[in-house]
Design a protein around this motif. Structure first.
Motif, PDB file in Angstrom:
ATOM      1  N   ASN A  70      15.294   7.397  -2.467  1.00 39.52           N
ATOM      2  CA  ASN A  70      15.389   6.237  -3.126  1.00 39.52           C
ATOM      3  C   ASN A  70      14.071   5.403  -3.154  1.00 39.52           C
ATOM      4  O   ASN A  70      13.772   4.781  -4.195  1.00 39.52           O
ATOM      5  CB  ASN A  70      16.655   5.157  -2.926  1.00 39.52           C
ATOM      6  N   ARG A  71      13.296   5.645  -2.150  1.00 43.05           N
ATOM      7  CA  ARG A  71      11.979   5.116  -2.205  1.00 43.05           C
ATOM      8  C   ARG A  71      10.651   5.901  -2.505  1.00 43.05           C
ATOM      9  O   ARG A  71       9.658   5.920  -2.364  1.00 43.05           O
ATOM     10  CB  ARG A  71      11.733   4.444  -0.677  1.00 43.05           C
ATOM     11  N   ASN A 102       7.973   7.713  -4.647  1.00 42.87           N
ATOM     12  CA  ASN A 102       6.840   7.343  -5.490  1.00 42.87           C
ATOM     13  C   ASN A 102       5.587   8.072  -5.657  1.00 42.87           C
ATOM     14  O   ASN A 102       5.697   8.941  -4.925  1.00 42.87           O
ATOM     15  CB  ASN A 102       6.338   5.807  -4.825  1.00 42.87           C
ATOM     16  N   ILE A 159       8.388  -1.073  -5.531  1.00 46.62           N
ATOM     17  CA  ILE A 159       8.481  -0.603  -3.940  1.00 46.62           C
ATOM     18  C   ILE A 159       7.316  -1.374  -3.256  1.00 46.62           C
ATOM     19  O   ILE A 159       6.163  -0.826  -3.112  1.00 46.62           O
ATOM     20  CB  ILE A 159       8.480   0.854  -3.885  1.00 46.62           C
ATOM     21  N   ASP A 185       4.867   0.087  -0.480  1.00 54.01           N
ATOM     22  CA  ASP A 185       3.973   0.951  -0.759  1.00 54.01           C
ATOM     23  C   ASP A 185       2.438   0.404  -1.083  1.00 54.01           C
ATOM     24  O   ASP A 185       1.565   1.256  -1.052  1.00 54.01           O
ATOM     25  CB  ASP A 185       4.458   1.735  -1.760  1.00 54.01           C
TER      26      ASP A 185
END
Length: 527
Positions: free
Chosen positions: A113-114, A116, A135, A138
């Protein structure tokens, strides 16, 4: 396992061989969760497509990608014109990066889900650009911190008492399930070590297999029974997984959703036909109230001297029937009431007959649509079908996502707009011109629509029910009687620049009804 380090350590070298020397010529997005990077080389175009919509995190590397003329935005402008010089995986991590000639790094972090995509300038520790800017952690992510070192010695294994998750946290769900199926949790330490070495050997000499289970299509580096397909090339495996899980999976989901909606409608239509036919037969075989009225009128003398109860011979059946008058009621009044009820019964019989006929027409149409949907084999066919059946747009969405509440009454579907903006959306995108539109007169309130598709006539009871909802969902909610206007949807139009929910209406009629909410429906029927 396509997001797993054990797959990425094979994918990254393959990407290195494929992309090194290619120039980045475009970077864009057509949806907020998908990034597309176009590269050019001697062999032509090659794309990097990262779909990062949780939980559907997939990568593909197609040779063609048709960019839309609209709803497309250019991103990562600093990449354009740069050249790829390397592709490497971060040690024991679910991330890899493309090294560029300028010294920049384009990092693909595949953390579920995170997930990137991050761009790092030369010698910079924090990223200068993020694809998914929401996010926040990050923004300060040091790319060097992604790489990890793990000691995979037997001494370390014994020190951890064979705890697989601590010894090799990169294993992933499929290898852990493989160990569990072979009794790993209960095995003695030396047997655990043997199993661990066996799974490591399999991960170091994999075939990339696609397998379908309860969680959908997945990629496995371990031997599986009856795989969908098996590959030796990790790029081909990634591309096929993207197609099977995302493209084909989305098509199947959308097709099955539409098919289920039609099948549910067909089941309800069959049920309505069955129940209404039984009711029709019951009404037709039951004695008409006018027969009792005839018996009463032929025996008025039996009610002389204020007599309110007597037994009369029913000359239609030859049986004796007991007749009781209400307080201060004359026998002529009771007979008149029975004649009126008999007349209304015939109207009811005619209406049920017409509605059943309409339902049979709807059933035939639904069966035709189900057959059409079942024959569709790809997205192009599905989109073409949806384009020519716009009036059924509502059934392809989840009810919670619709701009209106949905009610069912006597075989008819009634929609009630949720807000002013939703009223506009319902009118613009869902309503058919033959549907009946209702609104509380001269006050703010919800637009109400009676779906008339496949229905030849509209019973007064359905009109009154929908009008009651229109009154209930308006400023007239607390009135004892409320005026509600109604007309066909083709006579309702939105004026450009008008306020949300505001429309122009022609050829409307007015009906007076008490406001009746959804929870009052049962009570209203009983009264």
């Amino acid at each position: 396992m396509h997001l797993n380090y054990h797959f990425l350590k094979y994918l990254s070298p393959a990407l290195h061989d494929t992309f090194v020397g290619r120039t980045l010529v475009a970077c864009f997005s057509q949806s907020k969760d998908e990034l597309v990077v176009e590269t050019e080389g001697q062999e032509g175009s090659l794309f990097i497509r990262a779909h990062l919509l949780p939980p559907q995190i997939y990568l593909s590397f197609p040779t063609q990608y048709h960019r839309a003329k609209r709803n497309s935005i250019d991103l990562f402008h600093e990449l354009i014109g740069d050249v790829i010089v390397s592709c490497s995986v971060f040690s024991f991590e679910r991330a890899f990066y493309f090294g560029l000639e300028s010294g920049k790094k384009l990092v693909f972090k595949l953390h579920g889900n995170r997930s990137n995509v991050l761009l790092y300038q030369k010698d910079e520790q924090s990223p200068s650009l993020l694809f998914r800017r929401e996010i926040r952690e990050d923004k300060e992510l040091d790319s060097e911190s992604l790489a990890r070192s793990l000691e995979l010695s037997q001494e370390r294994f014994v020190e951890l008492d064979g705890n697989a998750s601590q010894f090799l946290p990169t294993l992933g769900a499929i290898p852990r399930a493989w160990l569990k199926a072979r009794g790993y949790p209960e095995a003695p330490l030396d047997a655990k070590w043997t199993l661990m070495l066996e799974v490591l050997d399999l991960l170091d000499a994999p075939l990339f297999s696609l397998v379908e289970n309860q969680d959908g299509v997945q990629l496995s580096l371990l031997p599986v029974e009856s795989p969908i397909k098996t590959f030796s090339d990790p790029i081909q495996a990634s591309n096929e997984l993207f197609f099977q899980a995302l493209v084909k999976g989305k098509f199947e989901k959308e097709k099955n959703s539409l098919l289920k909606s039609y099948q549910d409608q067909l089941r309800k239509t069959d049920s309505y036909i069955q129940k209404s036919s039984a009711k029709l037969e019951e009404l037709r075989t039951a004695a008409a109230p006018s027969q009792l009225a005839d018996v009463i009128m032929a025996n008025l003398h039996e009610f002389e001297n204020g007599k309110s109860e007597t037994e009369l011979l029913d000359f239609y059946t030859g049986n004796t029937v007991k007749v009781t008058l209400k307080h201060n009621q004359k026998p002529q009044q009771l007979a008149e009431s029975l004649y009126r009820k008999s007349k209304n019964r015939q109207i009811e019989l005619d209406q049920i007959d017409k509605t059943i006929a309409s339902k049979f027409s709807l059933k035939a149409e639904l069966e035709r649509k189900i057959e059409s949907i079942q024959s569709i084999a790809d997205f192009r066919g599905l989109k073409s079908y949806q384009k020519t059946n716009k009036e059924d747009k509502a059934i392809t969405k989840e009810v919670s996502g619709l701009p209106f509440k949905v009610f069912e009454f006597e075989g008819f579907t009634i929609w009630v707009g949720k807000s002013a903006k939703d009223n506009d959306e319902m009118l613009r995108g869902f309503v058919h011109k033959v549907d009946l539109w209702l609104h509380a007169r001269q006050v703010p309130g919800s637009h109400v629509v009676i779906r008339m598709k496949g229905m030849s006539t509209l019973p007064n009871t359905v009109l009154e029910r929908a009008a009651g909802l229109a009154a209930f969902y308006s400023k007239l909610k607390t009135d004892s009687l409320a005026p509600v206007i109604y007309t066909h949807a083709k006579f309702v139009r939105k004026v450009k620049g008008s306020a949300p929910g505001s429309v122009m209406v022609n050829r409307e009629k007015v009906i007076l009804v008490p406001p009746i909410g959804p929870d009052e429906e049962t009570a209203a029927r009983k009264s």
